[in-house]
Design an enzyme around this catalytic site. Structure first.
Site, short mmCIF file in Angstrom:
data_model
loop_
_atom_site.label_atom_id
_atom_site.label_comp_id
_atom_site.label_asym_id
_atom_site.label_seq_id
_atom_site.Cartn_x
_atom_site.Cartn_y
_atom_site.Cartn_z
CD GLU A 113 28.81 47.01 34.78
OE1 GLU A 113 29.91 46.47 35.02
OE2 GLU A 113 27.78 46.39 34.49
CE LYS A 115 39.01 47.36 31.85
NZ LYS A 115 40.21 47.14 32.61
CG ASP A 117 43.76 49.55 37.55
OD1 ASP A 117 43.81 48.44 37.00
OD2 ASP A 117 44.64 50.41 37.45
CE1 TYR A 223 31.15 48.75 45.20
CE2 TYR A 223 33.13 49.70 44.27
CZ TYR A 223 32.03 49.79 45.09
OH TYR A 223 31.81 50.94 45.80
CE LYS A 314 41.96 49.61 29.68
NZ LYS A 314 43.34 49.44 29.50
CB CYS A 408 69.84 75.56 51.19
SG CYS A 408 68.40 76.40 50.49
CB CYS A 411 69.61 80.57 51.53
SG CYS A 411 69.58 79.24 52.74
CB CYS A 426 66.96 74.79 53.96
SG CYS A 426 67.76 76.39 54.15
CB CYS A 432 66.16 80.03 53.36
SG CYS A 432 65.95 79.08 51.87
S1 IVH Z 1 33.29 42.69 32.65
C1 IVH Z 1 33.03 39.32 29.78
N1 IVH Z 1 33.06 44.79 34.19
O1 IVH Z 1 38.51 44.52 33.39
C2 IVH Z 1 33.24 40.55 30.56
N2 IVH Z 1 35.22 43.88 33.86
O2 IVH Z 1 39.75 44.00 30.68
C3 IVH Z 1 34.36 40.48 31.49
N3 IVH Z 1 36.99 45.02 35.12
O3 IVH Z 1 39.09 41.10 33.61
C4 IVH Z 1 34.64 41.62 32.34
N4 IVH Z 1 35.70 46.51 36.09
O4 IVH Z 1 39.28 42.52 35.72
C5 IVH Z 1 33.90 43.90 33.65
N5 IVH Z 1 32.70 46.63 35.58
C6 IVH Z 1 33.54 45.73 35.02
C7 IVH Z 1 34.92 45.75 35.30
C8 IVH Z 1 35.74 44.81 34.70
C9 IVH Z 1 36.93 46.06 35.97
C10 IVH Z 1 38.22 44.32 34.73
C11 IVH Z 1 38.17 42.85 34.94
C12 IVH Z 1 38.34 42.26 33.57
C13 IVH Z 1 39.04 43.36 32.86
C14 IVH Z 1 38.78 43.32 31.38
#
Ligand code: IVH
Length: 819
Positions: A113, A115, A117, A223, A314, A408, A411, A426, A432
């Site tokens: 999945e 991750k 932010d 999500y 990451k 500038c 020029c 400018c 220029c």
């Molecule tokens: S699973 C026990 N799935 O990442 C599992 N976390 O560093 C718990 N996050 O606190 C998290 N996308 O804020 C999971 N697809 C995803 C995620 C996700 C973002 C964040 C979430 C979590 C942190 C973990």
């Protein structure tokens, strides 16, 4: 001496705690995420090597921050955990291997999945209804942010379908899409609000906003990626099927979630998402892998803060810290002056970054970036790296706030700020080098000098080759040069160019010559410009190519030599001077020699020219480089203006010294005060000579008199006013008295315009009627000579009909003007 492990662990704990507290409790970022991760990993490693150093309150033993006290506390029945991190392929393979060994299985399937932010959230549903939502907090106790969560459109208030457990906690990420984040910041900039560093901070800040109405204004999304407490019901036996079930109940689940097999599958997924990262609508900082079957998950269990069956992989950090070595400005093709931070080189997401944009002077002011500061830089994909924030605690002593330079760097022309705008530019438009290509392309364009056939790429190469340095050089182009240009642009490679046209190479080692002069190995497109500027030793055989294009172009250049004042003024590319302003200037002043020397306040005599345009004209003509370019056009280029004429008689109206004082924008000078003043001090020379007491004697309030004296002494305003007064008199001398002017066909007639015209704007119609001697009035009376009615004409037309005033339609007007 290096610190002992205990000292180091203590120092790490302090740093992590400080950064974590700021991040989780105040939504403030002290260090980039990557640095934070590094500190945590170092502490983990240290504690593993020295178990005696582990403390109950160590950041490695808990998750994130503590619940902030502004919201009610919520205890999580099932703790909200964190994830371990992997940064390399090896670490991912280790993760998979560990699971395989423990479960004694060969084939392992994972839910992979994105991750996101944002901010982890738990949503509690009882009997299918949303009852409470909470933040993660420290993992066991979070904050009740239900009211704010209810404002998020994609979070269902009641579940769809059927079969949900009696109690269901859905976990997922609240985030702000990039577009919403940009819109939010654009709005904040406009309304002087707080500009947020990144979408994560924006999401966190919004969610922890006490007033749900304020939170609703920031568009958040969500999500789902998992579940918490479940009672009175069952969920499917795999994670992926659970996500599908959540989707069916009405939760958004990312389309990017996929089931993959083994570490190869995971790594392929990582690369795929990495490539798509920049194109996504939201920020992600990695991907998450979860063992798909729940039985396996239960067998694997947990370590202190994270499950053993899941891991976050990451992406390289997009943010890093570095120091600012200088702040310089860059002049863009259109003259925009953009401050750029020169940075101590640092690797950001795999690329060495040594420059970052600061967008504009306002941004610098907002961030208060100074030379010597430690800053967080961010680089996302192809986007130009930017300075996100300053780490205030690391500012060295003795720095000072940055100021926009006045000249500038390219020029030497003046850098001016557009009124009310954040942009600086400018004012050396024509002179220029940074703006050269754009200026020349505009000059040659159809609606300007109309040099048909001289497109952007030709100009580009001619400028790069140094053949065209300014607009006047266009008039020196020879047919041979144009033929060569065509050959160079049509050739696919330097070799192709040489062979194709029998380029006679100099005797000594032509291969070498080609390589040296054209810098073949440089691997850039610059060889075209280099080929075009080859020394005379090269004989071009241009006989074989079609010459019609060059002949036509030479003819177009020739034809453009004789032009109208209006076209030439527009062609100069003066900021804010479009076609209609150029036309108005031509109609009112009639003469380039006059216009190019007018002090700016006199431009305001033209209806529709306000302060901004007048200043821009003034700045343009004040730059010596621009004046030189105009001289070159007239002399070298032999450009002739065909329609020079004396200034319009209408200029005489209101061209008194008092009005000049008003239009010069002198602080505190109203029309009334200007009249009082000029009764005693009738011209600029006497105003300049006057002491403030005399200004007071002439009727100005004390502060105004002091303000006027100060204004006269600053920025060259005094001499400017003298010159403007001189030119005011010149205009009076040159503009014929209304009666002396050749009678226009509409002299003495009053015309009213109403309704919408389709072939010209009302302003244009007004200007043209006035040019023929008519007075254009705003309302219909018995004295009105005729009314021009466009479509949807209203009360004025009715009135004209009532009074028996003649009515023209647009067609009749157009026919009349054409005559
Ligand atoms: S699973 C026990 N799935 O990442 C599992 N976390 O560093 C718990 N996050 O606190 C998290 N996308 O804020 C999971 N697809 C995803 C995620 C996700 C973002 C964040 C979430 C979590 C942190 C973990």
């Amino acid at each position: 001496m290096s610190p002992s492990p205990a000292q180091r662990a203590e120092a790490l704990r302090r740093q992590i705690d400080e950064a974590g507290k700021a991040y989780y409790e105040r939504d403030e970022q002290l260090i980039p995420d990557a640095d934070y991760d590094r500190l945590v990993r170092e502490l983990e490693a240290l504690e593993q090597a020295h178990p005696e150093l582990v403390q109950a309150d160590s950041p490695t033993q808990r998750v994130g921050g503590k619940a902030s006290s502004r919201f009610a506390e919520v205890r999580h029945a099932v703790p909200m955990l964190s994830l371990g991190n992997a940064f390399s392929d090896d670490e991912v393979q280790d993760f998979v291997r560990r699971i395989g060994e423990r479960l004694r299985r060969d084939a392992l399937f994972f839910s992979a999945e994105p991750k996101l932010d944002g901010l982890a959230i738990s949503l509690r549903y009882e009997d299918g209804r949303f009852v409470q939502g909470a933040t993660r907090g420290d993992g066991s106790t979070g904050e009740d942010v239900s009211a704010n969560l209810r404002q998020i459109k994609v979070i269902p208030h009641t579940l769809q379908g059927s079969g949900w457990p009696q109690v269901l906690e859905v976990r997922g990420e609240v985030y702000m899409a990039r577009a919403d984040f940009e819109a939010y910041n654009a709005d904040a900039r406009l309304h002087e609000g707080k500009v947020l560093a990144n979408p994560r901070n924006a999401a966190a800040g919004s969610l922890r906003q006490l007033d749900p109405k304020l939170s609703a204004r920031r568009k958040l999304s969500f999500y789902a990626y998992g579940t918490g407490e479940v009672q009175g019901g069952e969920l499917p036996p795999t994670h992926s099927a659970t996500l599908a079930q959540l989707k069916a109940w009405g939760f958004p689940v990312s389309e990017l979630c996929q089931v993959v097999e083994g570490s190869d599958g995971l790594l392929a997924y990582y690369r795929d998402i990495g490539e798509r990262r920049d194109g996504l609508a939201f920020d992600i900082d990695g991907v998450v892998y979860k063992l798909d079957d729940r039985a396996g998950q239960e067998q694997m269990g947990f370590v202190s803060r994270a499950p053993r069956w899941a891991i976050a992989h990451k992406f390289p950090a997009q943010e890093q810290t570095t120091t600012v070595e200088a702040i310089e400005i860059q002049i863009g093709r259109t003259g925009a002056a953009t401050p750029v931070a020169r940075l101590h080189p640092v690797a950001v997401a795999g690329v060495i970054v040594s420059n970052a944009t600061l967008h504009n002077a306002d941004q610098i002011e907002r961030l208060d970036v100074r030379v010597g500061d430690t800053v967080i830089v961010r680089r996302a994909g192809d986007v130009i790296p930017e300075v996100v924030s300053v780490i205030a605690e690391r500012r060295p002593a003795g720095t000072s706030a940055w100021r926009m330079p006045t000249e500038c760097p390219v020029c030497g022309s003046e850098i001016v700020r557009e009124e009310g705008a954040a942009a600086w530019r400018c004012s050396g438009e024509l002179s220029c080098p940074a703006q050269r290509k754009e200026a020349i392309a505009h000059f040659a364009s159809r609606r300007a000098m109309d040099i048909d056939g001289l497109g952007g790429k030709y100009i580009e190469t001619l400028v790069d080759a140094g053949i065209v340095r300014g607009v006047a050089d266009l008039y020196r182009l020879t047919r041979d040069q144009l033929l060569q240009l065509k050959l160079v642009l049509d050739a696919e490679s330097p070799q192709a160019l040489a062979s194709q046209i029998g380029l006679h190479l100099p005797p000594e080692g032509s291969g070498q010559y080609l390589r040296d002069v054209l810098a073949l190995d440089a691997g850039d497109e610059g060889w075209r410009a280099r080929a075009l500027s080859l020394p005379a030793a090269f004989e071009w055989n241009t006989k074989k190519i079609a010459t019609k294009w060059a002949d036509n172009l030479i003819a177009a250049i020739d034809a453009s030599r004789t032009t109208t004042l209006e076209r030439l003024l527009f062609a100069l590319g003066i900021e804010h001077v479009g076609e209609s302003t150029a036309k108005a200037l031509a109609i009112w002043f009639g003469d380039l020699e006059l216009i190019r020397h007018l002090p700016w306040p006199l431009f305001k005599r033209v209806p529709d020219i306000g302060g901004e345009v007048a200043h821009s004209l003034g700045h343009f003509f004040e730059q010596p480089g621009n004046q030189e370019a105009i001289d070159a056009l007239l002399q070298v280029g032999q450009v002739r203006i065909s329609d020079t004429h004396p200034p319009s008689a209408k200029l005489r109206d209101g061209l008194d010294f008092a009005q000049l004082l008003v239009e010069a924008e002198i602080p505190g000078i109203t029309r009334l005060r200007a009249e009082k003043l000029t009764a005693m001090l009738p011209d600029a020379a006497s105003v300049l000579d006057a002491e403030p007491v005399q200004l007071v004697a002439a009727g100005l309030p004390n502060e105004v008199a002091l303000g006027v004296a100060e204004w006269l002494d600053s920025n060259g305003n005094g001499p400017m006013l003298l010159k403007a007064d001189d030119y005011r008199r010149t205009l009076l001398e040159r503009a014929p008295e209304a009666s002396a002017q050749a009678a226009g066909p509409l002299d003495g007639q009053t015309v009213v315009l109403t309704g919408t015209l389709s072939q010209m704007t009302r302003d244009e119609a007004k200007e043209r009627l006035e040019a023929l001697g008519a007075k254009v009035a705003g309302s219909v009376s018995k004295k009105t000579s005729f009314v021009v009615a466009g479509t949807d004409a209203g009360s004025k037309l009715t009135k004209a009909n009532e009074l028996g005033v003649e009515v023209w339609d647009e067609e009749r007007l157009v026919a009349f003007l054409a005559r």
